[in-house]
Design a protein around this motif. Sequence first.
Motif, mmCIF file in Angstrom:
data_model
loop_
_atom_site.group_PDB
_atom_site.id
_atom_site.type_symbol
_atom_site.label_atom_id
_atom_site.label_comp_id
_atom_site.label_asym_id
_atom_site.label_seq_id
_atom_site.Cartn_x
_atom_site.Cartn_y
_atom_site.Cartn_z
ATOM 1 N N ALA A 399 22.740 -17.138 41.595
ATOM 2 C CA ALA A 399 21.643 -17.581 40.738
ATOM 3 C C ALA A 399 21.390 -19.074 40.908
ATOM 4 C CB ALA A 399 21.970 -17.251 39.280
ATOM 5 N N ILE A 400 22.441 -19.864 41.015
ATOM 6 C CA ILE A 400 22.272 -21.319 41.174
ATOM 7 C C ILE A 400 21.670 -21.652 42.531
ATOM 8 C CG2 ILE A 400 23.547 -23.504 41.339
ATOM 9 C CD1 ILE A 400 25.511 -22.339 39.279
ATOM 10 N N GLU A 401 22.110 -20.941 43.579
ATOM 11 C CA GLU A 401 21.567 -21.210 44.915
ATOM 12 C C GLU A 401 20.098 -20.800 45.028
ATOM 13 O OE1 GLU A 401 24.126 -19.194 47.588
ATOM 14 O OE2 GLU A 401 25.825 -20.551 47.281
ATOM 15 N N ALA A 402 19.625 -19.938 44.120
ATOM 16 C CA ALA A 402 18.209 -19.552 44.141
ATOM 17 C C ALA A 402 17.327 -20.625 43.526
ATOM 18 C CB ALA A 402 18.023 -18.224 43.390
ATOM 19 N N MET A 403 17.911 -21.686 42.929
ATOM 20 C CA MET A 403 17.135 -22.750 42.275
ATOM 21 C C MET A 403 17.546 -24.119 42.824
ATOM 22 S SD MET A 403 17.203 -21.338 38.316
ATOM 23 C CE MET A 403 19.007 -21.249 38.265
ATOM 24 N N PRO A 404 17.335 -24.400 44.104
ATOM 25 C CA PRO A 404 17.743 -25.707 44.662
ATOM 26 C C PRO A 404 16.947 -26.866 44.075
ATOM 27 C CG PRO A 404 16.426 -24.492 46.244
ATOM 28 C CD PRO A 404 16.684 -23.550 45.116
ATOM 29 N N GLY A 405 15.746 -26.599 43.579
ATOM 30 C CA GLY A 405 14.937 -27.665 43.000
ATOM 31 C C GLY A 405 14.989 -27.721 41.493
ATOM 32 N N GLY A 406 15.973 -27.050 40.872
ATOM 33 C CA GLY A 406 16.074 -27.049 39.427
ATOM 34 C C GLY A 406 15.441 -25.816 38.829
ATOM 35 N N GLY A 407 15.735 -25.593 37.546
ATOM 36 C CA GLY A 407 15.180 -24.422 36.872
ATOM 37 C C GLY A 407 15.961 -24.116 35.617
ATOM 38 N N THR A 408 15.956 -22.833 35.264
ATOM 39 C CA THR A 408 16.625 -22.402 34.034
ATOM 40 C C THR A 408 17.547 -21.240 34.348
ATOM 41 O OG1 THR A 408 14.713 -23.060 32.694
ATOM 42 C CG2 THR A 408 16.300 -21.546 31.693
ATOM 43 N N LEU A 409 18.768 -21.336 33.872
ATOM 44 C CA LEU A 409 19.747 -20.263 33.986
ATOM 45 C C LEU A 409 19.967 -19.696 32.590
ATOM 46 C CD1 LEU A 409 21.796 -18.736 35.803
ATOM 47 C CD2 LEU A 409 23.487 -20.467 35.172
#
Length: 497
Positions: A399-409
């Motif tokens: 899940a973290i690698e799917a958001m390299p530019g930031g986001g919400t987990l």
Amino acid sequence: MSKARTPGGAMRSFSAWRLADKAKTQLTEIAEPFHLMWRFSLTSFAIISGVAIGLAWFSTRFLVNESLERDALLSAQFIQSIAVGEIRHHDLTGMKMGDVLSAERYGMLDAQTLANRQRARTEFLDHLANLPDLLLASIFSANREVIWSTNPQLIGRKVKEDGPLEAAFSSGGRVSARYDEVDPERTEQQFTRPAKMFFVENYIPLLDDQGKVLAMVEIYKEPVDLIERLERGRGLIWIATAIGGLIIYLGLFWIVLRASRLLAQQQDQLVANKTYGGLVEMSTAVAHSLRNPLASIRSSAELAQATPGQPAVRNINDIIAQVDRMADWVGELLQCLRPLKGEAESVDLVTSIHEALSVFWPRLDQLRIQTVLDIDGPVAVTSHRLLLGQVLNSVLANAIEAMPGGGTLHLTLQRNGPDVLLFIDDSGPGLTRQQQMAAFKSFYSTKQGGLGIGLVMVRQVMEHFGGHATLQNLSPKGTRASLRFRVEIQPFNRRTG
């Protein structure tokens, strides 16, 4: 100078080749799928249709025959009752209707008796001529001569070689037959009006006290009302049979459809097990064969790195990094292929989530990923503490690698009867249809340099403890990893493959 290949290395290469060939052979030996639904659809349709048609034909034929037999019996009883009634009405005690119909003259009869005999004969024949649905009525004497008929042209004719007539005279009983059209060989079938549908022929004997046939009444009828009822009954029988056959077919089809799907799942599982078994043997051999060469390469690189004034330090560092990377791959591969060990125990899922997140807090801050937790604890689930930690680490890393530019987990816990659902949502770009279908397949990865065994291990661990793992896209974007856990501790059997 190039080093000569060692016998041990050759043997390891040959062993790996044999294992790969064995895996390939196992896959080719898997039988082609049995097309159960296609075969059942044709075979069952043919059988059920044949049985339904046969039952409908038999039922309609039985209905027609029984109805005609019943009609013939009623006609015979009616005519015989008329004969008895006429004899009594005209005080012809001691005589039978056969005697009354006979053209012979009896000298011992007085004038009154002869007049009564003539009136009884006339009234009886008048009843015959006015029967409903009548096509032709004839009376035969014992010598097969027509002594009366509604068609005057037949009076006085003798009928020869008539099977039904002879059967009626010889048996002294009622004989019936059905015809769909006029038989040109039957000389007595000369109707005053043509038949529109099928017609029936009834032979009704008139007997004396000793059972001897004095005369035979032949009646041709076209029972219009009976035919209409028979057609309605025939239609209802065909409709009921068709509906019944269809219901049976659909019921069997539903059962076989479920069986076919179960067989397809089992066949897919068999293919996966054989594939996985071959890959396990081959990958284990390859992984163990790579460990020693990698260790030798790293040791040599470290020795070269420790040499003073080494001009290729950067290259040596790169060699060590790549060797470590390959060693990590080998370790992950062996960990994935190693049989799962660990008895089911009660694990606090909320505590495990916090422990897994603590590993990723620095990276979450670095990527500016906001974490939202909708979890209430403690929640005891059936799992294994170490294996559960590996599952959560793998899913959170994806899940973290799917958001390299930031986001919400976003992590959410939800109770569903005896189960607990953990949803791990990210705001990344989501999965394509192909990625979603192949996500849990062995050695499939969308990451650069990824080995593709993380989600395979996740599903194995979850299913080992009676749970399940799925991936799905969110709207308008993002991916949801769903982990289903059992709340109560129950004994589970490890799924093969």
